[in-house]
Design an enzyme around this catalytic site. Structure first.
Site, mmCIF file in Angstrom:
data_model
loop_
_atom_site.group_PDB
_atom_site.id
_atom_site.type_symbol
_atom_site.label_atom_id
_atom_site.label_comp_id
_atom_site.label_asym_id
_atom_site.label_seq_id
_atom_site.Cartn_x
_atom_site.Cartn_y
_atom_site.Cartn_z
ATOM 1 N N GLU A 1 -21.376 32.313 -46.449
ATOM 2 C CA GLU A 1 -21.405 32.606 -47.921
ATOM 3 C C GLU A 1 -20.024 31.783 -48.571
ATOM 4 O OE1 GLU A 1 -19.834 36.656 -47.302
ATOM 5 O OE2 GLU A 1 -22.019 37.622 -46.466
ATOM 6 N N GLU B 1 -24.621 23.822 -38.952
ATOM 7 C CA GLU B 1 -24.836 24.792 -37.806
ATOM 8 C C GLU B 1 -23.473 24.673 -36.953
ATOM 9 O OE1 GLU B 1 -28.241 24.923 -39.117
ATOM 10 O OE2 GLU B 1 -27.850 26.134 -37.234
ATOM 11 N N GLY B 2 -22.787 24.879 -37.809
ATOM 12 C CA GLY B 2 -20.962 24.835 -37.419
ATOM 13 C C GLY B 2 -20.423 23.414 -37.574
ATOM 14 N N ALA C 1 -17.144 32.702 -46.575
ATOM 15 C CA ALA C 1 -17.336 32.830 -45.018
ATOM 16 C C ALA C 1 -18.191 31.744 -44.511
ATOM 17 C CB ALA C 1 -18.101 34.056 -44.692
ATOM 18 N N GLY D 1 -23.920 -6.631 -47.671
ATOM 19 C CA GLY D 1 -23.839 -5.979 -49.033
ATOM 20 C C GLY D 1 -25.062 -5.614 -49.418
HETATM 21 C C1 LIG Z 1 -26.962 20.422 -46.192
HETATM 22 C C2 LIG Z 1 -26.456 21.898 -45.432
HETATM 23 C C3 LIG Z 1 -27.607 22.887 -45.125
HETATM 24 C C4 LIG Z 1 -27.044 24.130 -44.582
HETATM 25 N N1 LIG Z 1 -27.884 25.002 -44.479
HETATM 26 C C5 LIG Z 1 -27.544 26.377 -44.031
HETATM 27 C C6 LIG Z 1 -28.352 27.462 -43.863
HETATM 28 O O1 LIG Z 1 -29.475 27.250 -43.877
HETATM 29 N N2 LIG Z 1 -27.849 28.670 -43.586
HETATM 30 C C7 LIG Z 1 -26.650 29.012 -43.450
HETATM 31 O O2 LIG Z 1 -26.134 30.054 -43.112
HETATM 32 N N3 LIG Z 1 -25.679 28.007 -43.600
HETATM 33 C C8 LIG Z 1 -26.238 26.652 -43.860
HETATM 34 N N4 LIG Z 1 -25.249 25.693 -44.156
HETATM 35 C C9 LIG Z 1 -23.933 26.055 -44.513
HETATM 36 C C10 LIG Z 1 -22.966 25.386 -43.306
HETATM 37 O O3 LIG Z 1 -23.176 26.078 -42.022
HETATM 38 C C11 LIG Z 1 -21.434 25.489 -43.545
HETATM 39 O O4 LIG Z 1 -21.477 24.546 -44.499
HETATM 40 C C12 LIG Z 1 -20.657 25.255 -42.292
HETATM 41 O O5 LIG Z 1 -20.682 26.086 -41.290
HETATM 42 C C13 LIG Z 1 -19.214 24.991 -42.750
HETATM 43 O O6 LIG Z 1 -18.638 25.919 -43.640
HETATM 44 P P1 LIG Z 1 -18.038 25.688 -45.008
HETATM 45 O O7 LIG Z 1 -18.690 24.694 -45.817
HETATM 46 O O8 LIG Z 1 -17.400 26.920 -45.525
HETATM 47 O O9 LIG Z 1 -16.568 25.040 -44.482
HETATM 48 P P2 LIG Z 1 -15.408 25.774 -43.913
HETATM 49 O O10 LIG Z 1 -15.347 26.618 -43.013
HETATM 50 O O11 LIG Z 1 -14.622 26.260 -45.324
HETATM 51 O O12 LIG Z 1 -14.611 24.524 -43.302
HETATM 52 C C14 LIG Z 1 -13.702 23.222 -44.132
HETATM 53 C C15 LIG Z 1 -13.125 22.404 -43.136
HETATM 54 O O13 LIG Z 1 -12.149 23.220 -42.306
HETATM 55 C C16 LIG Z 1 -12.634 23.002 -40.797
HETATM 56 N N5 LIG Z 1 -12.063 24.249 -40.288
HETATM 57 C C17 LIG Z 1 -12.456 25.560 -40.632
HETATM 58 N N6 LIG Z 1 -11.891 26.414 -39.672
HETATM 59 C C18 LIG Z 1 -11.331 25.667 -38.581
HETATM 60 C C19 LIG Z 1 -10.539 25.913 -37.446
HETATM 61 N N7 LIG Z 1 -10.434 27.198 -36.984
HETATM 62 N N8 LIG Z 1 -10.038 24.820 -36.803
HETATM 63 C C20 LIG Z 1 -10.366 23.630 -37.363
HETATM 64 N N9 LIG Z 1 -10.946 23.336 -38.393
HETATM 65 C C21 LIG Z 1 -11.374 24.181 -39.044
HETATM 66 C C22 LIG Z 1 -13.899 22.926 -40.744
HETATM 67 O O14 LIG Z 1 -14.240 21.963 -39.714
HETATM 68 C C23 LIG Z 1 -13.979 21.853 -42.091
HETATM 69 O O15 LIG Z 1 -13.747 20.627 -41.834
HETATM 70 C C24 LIG Z 1 -25.644 24.489 -44.759
HETATM 71 C C25 LIG Z 1 -24.670 23.173 -45.036
HETATM 72 C C26 LIG Z 1 -25.069 22.182 -45.435
HETATM 73 C C27 LIG Z 1 -24.130 21.014 -46.002
#
Ligand SMILES: Cc1cc2nc3c(=O)[nH]c(=O)nc-3n(C[C@H](O)[C@H](O)[C@H](O)COP(=O)(O)OP(=O)(O)OC[C@H]3O[C@@H](n4cnc5c(N)ncnc54)[C@H](O)[C@@H]3O)c2cc1C
Length: 381
Positions: free
Chosen positions: A125, A362-363, A128, A339
């Site tokens: 989300e 996937e995390g 989230a 290049g």
């Molecule tokens: C191409 C693509 C396809 C996707 N497909 C799906 C899908 O099919 N279904 C689905 O549900 N989701 C999907 N996602 C979502 C994806 O799983 C999330 O983007 C991912 O889990 C990270 O969440 P966020 O983008 O909100 O980043 P955030 O959680 O906001 O993280 C931002 C940064 O902070 C770091 N961070 C956060 N918490 C901590 C901590 N405790 N310690 C250290 N570092 C931390 C993260 O590693 C990251 O570098 C997709 C994303 C992409 C880019």
């Protein structure tokens, strides 16, 4: 060296041929246009790539986990976006298989078994992401069903998907214990699908928002039990993390293929650049990394096929290692090609962009490292 069975080799060779003959040439174009390649989609349907793991009695191919990794690796070798489409369908399918009762299996599996029915995994989300216990998409019991409101983002295959496995909360304060999964048909009133994100990589794999407004869901669409959705998230992420590792491996292999071919052809100072130690060591380092990732991924996949159940730790290790490896190998492939590697005339800049996603999906790899460290510290505790 990995020893595949005759059947697995047959799958690998069949998919490799398909990739070489039909997919490789389309990769650059679909990346540029960001259009979902429906012609390739039809090929995936024809080759049964959307029903790889579905039991035979429902019309599926009932392939083992190793073969699913082989398929994803081979496709990623020529196109990361197509591999992502298949891997994320598996993410939805895995959650479905973890929670579906007999009635739900009988209703949906024959459709998936047909090969043209896609299942999505909707967890993330806007507020989230890594902190997935903080879901706010809320399911409220209402008469004999549920009413759902909220927003999901970054959901792969949205718009292509026929059935979403949707993770909600019945009470945000309960965090993990509130997570509850539902099966949501794409045509359900109250569900709307947002615009396709303009992504850096995996561009031909659509990623969209899903918005739920006063969406009514019958109780029979509850997947598993109220408050037990997190088990399905974990099951799915664990399986799909290894597939994402296979995807990263394929992308890296593709970049290495291109870099080696180029280094043998390109001459500077009167000889092929592959003869300069500075270049040949980069190629050797690519090979070392690719082989290590391959050994790790297929070791885990084959252990799962032999019945290993608690593979969360190894799934995190594999996903993290393979995706960091793919980022390094693709970046170095661009470097080897100088290049020209930096232009869209060659596939490696795209592979570098696609590889980046594997460190996030996937995390993120930070989250994988948290899981790995926790597990490690417990073992020594
Ligand atoms: C191409 C693509 C396809 C996707 N497909 C799906 C899908 O099919 N279904 C689905 O549900 N989701 C999907 N996602 C979502 C994806 O799983 C999330 O983007 C991912 O889990 C990270 O969440 P966020 O983008 O909100 O980043 P955030 O959680 O906001 O993280 C931002 C940064 O902070 C770091 N961070 C956060 N918490 C901590 C901590 N405790 N310690 C250290 N570092 C931390 C993260 O590693 C990251 O570098 C997709 C994303 C992409 C880019």
């Amino acid at each position: 060296m990995i020893t595949f069975t005759d059947e697995q080799i047959m799958v690998r060779d069949m998919i490799r041929k398909l990739c070489r003959e039909k997919i490789a040439d389309r990769s650059r174009e679909v990346d540029e246009t960001k259009e979902y390649p429906w012609d390739l989609h039809q090929l995936f349907v024809d080759y049964g790539l959307f029903n790889l793991r579905v039991p035979e009695r429902y019309g599926g191919a009932e392939m083992d986990y190793t073969s699913a990794c082989i398929v994803v690796e081979e496709i990623a070798r020529v196109d990361g976006a197509c591999a992502n489409t298949i891997a994320h369908h598996q993410a939805g399918m895995c959650a479905f298989m973890g929670g579906a009762n007999e009635m739900q299996r009988d209703k949906y599996l024959p459709r998936v078994g047909r090969g043209d029915y896609l299942v999505g995994f909707a967890l993330t989300e806007p507020n989230a992401g890594s902190d997935a216990f903080s879901l706010t998409t809320r399911a409220r019991q209402d008469g004999d069903g549920f009413v759902i409101d909220g927003t999901k983002c970054f959901i792969s295959n949205s718009g292509l998907t026929d059935l979403y496995v949707l993770f909600t909360t019945v009470n945000p304060a309960m965090r993990r214990d509130g997570v509850t999964a539902f099966l949501v048909d794409k045509d359900t009133p109250g569900l709307s699908i947002g615009k396709n994100e303009n992504k850096m990589g995996l561009r031909a794999s659509p990623t969209r928002q899903l918005v739920f407004e006063n969406m009514r869901i019958p109780a029979e669409n509850l997947l598993g039990q109220v408050g037990k959705g997190w088990e399905l998230v974990l099951r799915s992420l664990t399986e799909t993390r290894v597939l994402v590792g296979a995807m990263a491996l394929g992308i890296a292999q593709g970049a290495m293929d291109a870099a080696v071919a180029y280094a043998r052809e390109r001459e500077q100072f009167g000889k092929p650049i592959a003869e300069f130690q500075g270049v040949s060591f980069m190629l050797a380092d690519m090979a070392i990394k690719v082989e290590c990732a391959r050994a790790l991924i297929y070791q885990i996949a084959s252990s799962v096929d032999k019945g290993m159940r608690d593979q969360h730790y190894y799934a995190s290790v594999a996903k993290c290692f393979a995706s960091d490896m793919a980022m390094k190998v693709t970046t170095d492939a661009v470097q080897v090609m100088g290049g020209y590697g930096y232009t869209k005339e060659y596939p490696v800049e795209k592979m570098m962009r696609d590889a980046k996603a594997t460190q996030i999906i996937e995390g993120t790899n930070q989250i994988q490292r948290i899981q790995i460290a926790r597990n490690l510290l417990k073992r020594y505790g």
